[in-house]
Design a protein around this motif. Structure first.
Motif, PDB file in Angstrom:
ATOM      1  N   PHE A 235       0.836  -1.241  -0.181  1.00 13.99           N
ATOM      2  CA  PHE A 235       0.118  -0.039  -0.078  1.00 13.99           C
ATOM      3  C   PHE A 235       1.071   1.260   0.068  1.00 13.99           C
ATOM      4  CE2 PHE A 235      -3.789  -2.725   1.923  1.00 13.99           C
ATOM      5  CZ  PHE A 235      -4.476  -2.350   0.663  1.00 13.99           C
ATOM      6  N   LYS A 236       1.916   1.133   0.778  1.00 19.87           N
ATOM      7  CA  LYS A 236       2.949   2.294   0.750  1.00 19.87           C
ATOM      8  C   LYS A 236       3.379   2.683  -0.716  1.00 19.87           C
ATOM      9  CE  LYS A 236       6.917   4.376   3.573  1.00 19.87           C
ATOM     10  NZ  LYS A 236       7.507   4.341   4.559  1.00 19.87           N
ATOM     11  N   ALA A 237       3.788   1.505  -1.043  1.00 18.66           N
ATOM     12  CA  ALA A 237       4.592   1.829  -2.510  1.00 18.66           C
ATOM     13  C   ALA A 237       3.557   2.267  -3.620  1.00 18.66           C
ATOM     14  CB  ALA A 237       5.127   0.238  -2.944  1.00 18.66           C
ATOM     15  N   LEU A 238       2.469   1.445  -3.438  1.00 17.65           N
ATOM     16  CA  LEU A 238       1.468   2.169  -4.465  1.00 17.65           C
ATOM     17  C   LEU A 238       0.839   3.645  -4.268  1.00 17.65           C
ATOM     18  CD1 LEU A 238      -0.509  -1.029  -4.898  1.00 17.65           C
ATOM     19  CD2 LEU A 238       0.941  -0.126  -6.502  1.00 17.65           C
ATOM     20  N   GLY A 239       0.936   3.888  -3.015  1.00 15.99           N
ATOM     21  CA  GLY A 239       0.693   5.302  -2.545  1.00 15.99           C
ATOM     22  C   GLY A 239       1.257   6.216  -3.072  1.00 15.99           C
ATOM     23  N   ALA A 243      -0.631  10.069  -6.798  1.00 16.16           N
ATOM     24  CA  ALA A 243      -0.395  11.216  -7.255  1.00 16.16           C
ATOM     25  C   ALA A 243      -0.294  11.256  -8.844  1.00 16.16           C
ATOM     26  CB  ALA A 243       0.000  12.221  -6.762  1.00 16.16           C
ATOM     27  N   HIS A 244       0.649  10.577  -9.176  1.00 17.18           N
ATOM     28  CA  HIS A 244       1.119  10.647 -10.794  1.00 17.18           C
ATOM     29  C   HIS A 244       0.294   9.840 -11.573  1.00 17.18           C
ATOM     30  CE1 HIS A 244       3.746   9.156 -13.814  1.00 17.18           C
ATOM     31  NE2 HIS A 244       3.830  10.127 -14.101  1.00 17.18           N
ATOM     32  N   ILE A 245      -0.570   8.730 -11.089  1.00 17.58           N
ATOM     33  CA  ILE A 245      -1.551   8.026 -11.839  1.00 17.58           C
ATOM     34  C   ILE A 245      -2.813   9.002 -12.070  1.00 17.58           C
ATOM     35  CG2 ILE A 245      -3.232   6.170 -11.794  1.00 17.58           C
ATOM     36  CD1 ILE A 245      -1.171   4.570 -10.229  1.00 17.58           C
ATOM     37  N   CYS A 246      -3.328   9.648 -10.937  1.00 19.15           N
ATOM     38  CA  CYS A 246      -4.334  10.744 -11.166  1.00 19.15           C
ATOM     39  C   CYS A 246      -3.851  11.777 -12.091  1.00 19.15           C
ATOM     40  CB  CYS A 246      -4.425  11.438  -9.857  1.00 19.15           C
ATOM     41  SG  CYS A 246      -5.244  10.217  -8.474  1.00 19.15           S
ATOM     42  N   THR A 247      -2.642  12.307 -12.339  1.00 18.52           N
ATOM     43  CA  THR A 247      -2.341  13.197 -13.189  1.00 18.52           C
ATOM     44  C   THR A 247      -2.260  12.810 -14.380  1.00 18.52           C
ATOM     45  OG1 THR A 247      -0.702  14.590 -11.543  1.00 18.52           O
ATOM     46  CG2 THR A 247      -0.205  14.740 -13.959  1.00 18.52           C
ATOM     47  N   ILE A 248      -1.913  11.529 -14.674  1.00 19.00           N
ATOM     48  CA  ILE A 248      -1.879  10.884 -16.207  1.00 19.00           C
ATOM     49  C   ILE A 248      -3.238  10.862 -16.618  1.00 19.00           C
ATOM     50  CG2 ILE A 248      -1.549   8.478 -17.346  1.00 19.00           C
ATOM     51  CD1 ILE A 248       0.892   8.298 -15.361  1.00 19.00           C
ATOM     52  N   LEU A 249      -4.100  10.423 -15.711  1.00 19.87           N
ATOM     53  CA  LEU A 249      -5.658  10.129 -16.057  1.00 19.87           C
ATOM     54  C   LEU A 249      -6.119  11.473 -16.575  1.00 19.87           C
ATOM     55  CD1 LEU A 249      -6.770   7.539 -13.460  1.00 19.87           C
ATOM     56  CD2 LEU A 249      -6.360   7.273 -15.851  1.00 19.87           C
ATOM     57  N   VAL A 291      -4.093  17.644  -6.855  1.00 21.58           N
ATOM     58  CA  VAL A 291      -3.785  16.148  -6.558  1.00 21.58           C
ATOM     59  C   VAL A 291      -2.492  15.974  -5.666  1.00 21.58           C
ATOM     60  CG1 VAL A 291      -3.073  14.086  -7.853  1.00 21.58           C
ATOM     61  CG2 VAL A 291      -4.974  15.424  -8.771  1.00 21.58           C
ATOM     62  N   TYR A 292      -1.420  16.718  -6.284  1.00 22.69           N
ATOM     63  CA  TYR A 292      -0.178  16.484  -5.700  1.00 22.69           C
ATOM     64  C   TYR A 292      -0.338  17.058  -4.133  1.00 22.69           C
ATOM     65  CZ  TYR A 292       2.349  14.252  -9.336  1.00 22.69           C
ATOM     66  OH  TYR A 292       2.882  13.585 -10.113  1.00 22.69           O
ATOM     67  N   GLY A 293      -1.113  18.229  -3.975  1.00 21.97           N
ATOM     68  CA  GLY A 293      -1.184  18.535  -2.595  1.00 21.97           C
ATOM     69  C   GLY A 293      -1.771  17.650  -1.537  1.00 21.97           C
ATOM     70  N   VAL A 294      -2.971  17.245  -2.299  1.00 16.24           N
ATOM     71  CA  VAL A 294      -3.586  16.307  -1.290  1.00 16.24           C
ATOM     72  C   VAL A 294      -2.999  14.693  -1.113  1.00 16.24           C
ATOM     73  CG1 VAL A 294      -5.844  14.938  -1.313  1.00 16.24           C
ATOM     74  CG2 VAL A 294      -5.876  17.273  -2.078  1.00 16.24           C
ATOM     75  N   LYS A 295      -2.611  14.178  -2.322  1.00 16.53           N
ATOM     76  CA  LYS A 295      -2.211  12.883  -2.309  1.00 16.53           C
ATOM     77  C   LYS A 295      -0.617  12.706  -1.679  1.00 16.53           C
ATOM     78  CE  LYS A 295      -5.599  10.549  -4.317  1.00 16.53           C
ATOM     79  NZ  LYS A 295      -6.369   9.480  -3.603  1.00 16.53           N
ATOM     80  N   THR A 296       0.075  13.775  -1.745  1.00 16.42           N
ATOM     81  CA  THR A 296       1.470  13.593  -1.358  1.00 16.42           C
ATOM     82  C   THR A 296       1.609  14.285   0.068  1.00 16.42           C
ATOM     83  OG1 THR A 296       2.118  13.924  -3.693  1.00 16.42           O
ATOM     84  CG2 THR A 296       3.973  14.024  -1.928  1.00 16.42           C
TER      85      THR A 296
END
Length: 315
Positions: A235-239, A243-249, A291-296
């Protein structure tokens, strides 16, 4: 508006969104909001990373590059759109139009290259973490950024040059809110097959290559993650990739839709084409910093500390 000496029109008329002209003043409100949030959000990201030494890592350097690129992309599009929607400033000099077209497409390809670089960063961090600092040094990060920018500059450069060789006599109205490559090409009073073929080849090559590299990186990442014995570690690795996956989408979904409807969606109204083309340019630069502000967590904590220092001290 024609220059007879060069067979080039001196200026063009940007309609805005065909069929929705009477709503332009209202459409300008969300455009202005998106532009404002883009500038504020990306500025906060850049300042936060600059001021916090713990964020001086390859992942955040790439994020700074993305933030700068996003602000430039939004500025190259939104300012003219707001001029059309609110000030009826529909006319634009032909050479300025070509410059806007060049910068928009160059920045879009640069953005795609940065997403590839960020995917590679996640691949190295998760698959070969012990070599992360030796592979992704500051000089390597800078070189990757320069390669991405150089590729975009060189790939888009033939577009305005090929357009300038064409004669333009009577057509000067562009049914668009900004100067897009195919919209400008359609004004020419000559065979434009070379322009069309080059435009499609650039778009397809960038999408296929970059999406292929991103997909390869994430296949390797998933293989490495599922080899981990601990579920928390997975979970930590995927976490760290969320943010990057959301940005790609957010970046590629409207881009692919706009590309496909423009070329095979003959029954799609022009207003829908233009709205999606505008969403493709305005929404990702707005959403990326959020996204990066929330996810990171590192960025989220530093932003909170920047604006609410008392909350950090209470912890």
């Amino acid at each position: 508006m024609e220059d007879n000496a060069t067979h080039h029109i001196s200026s063009v008329f940007l309609v805005g969104i065909p069929g929705l002209q009477k709503f332009h003043c209202w459409i300008g409100i969300p455009v202005c909001l998106l532009f404002t949030v883009t500038l504020l959000g990306n500025s906060v990201i850049i300042v936060t990373i600059k001021l916090e030494p713990t964020l001086h890592q390859p992942m955040y350097f790439f994020l700074c590059m993305l933030a700068i690129n996003d602000m430039a992309l939004a500025s190259s599009t939104a300012l003219k759109m707001l001029g059309i929607f609110w000030l009826d400033a529909h006319w634009i000099d032909f050479d300025v139009c070509l410059a806007q077209m060049y910068f928009i497409h160059t920045l879009c390809i640069t953005e795609s290259a940065l997403l590839v670089a960020m995917a590679f960063d996640r691949y190295v961090a998760i698959c070969i973490p012990l070599h992360y600092t030796t592979i992704l040094t500051t000089s390597v990060v800078i070189k990757m950024g320069l390669v991405g920018i150089s590729r975009a500059i060189l790939m888009v450069l033939p577009c305005p040059l090929l357009i300038k060789r064409l004669p333009y006599y009577t057509k000067y109205i562009i049914d668009h809110a900004y100067c897009e490559h195919m919209a400008v090409v359609k004004l020419a009073s000559a065979n434009t097959s070379i322009n069309r073929a080059y435009g499609i080849s650039v778009a397809l090559s960038v999408m296929i290559l970059d999406l292929g590299l991103i997909a390869t990186s994430y296949i390797k990442i998933l293989q490495a993650v599922f080899r981990l014995s601990s579920q928390n570690a997975r979970f930590k690795a995927l976490g760290t990739c969320a943010a990057h996956i959301c940005t790609i989408l957010v970046s590629y979904t409207p881009a692919l839709f706009s590309f496909l409807t423009h070329r095979i969606g003959k029954k799609v109204p022009p207003s829908v084409h233009i709205i999606f083309a505008s969403v493709y340019l305005l929404v990702p630069p707005t959403v990326n910093p959020l996204v990066y502000g929330v996810k990171t967590k590192q960025i989220r904590d530093q932003v909170v500390g920047l604006f609410f220092p008392n909350k950090i001290s209470e912890k």
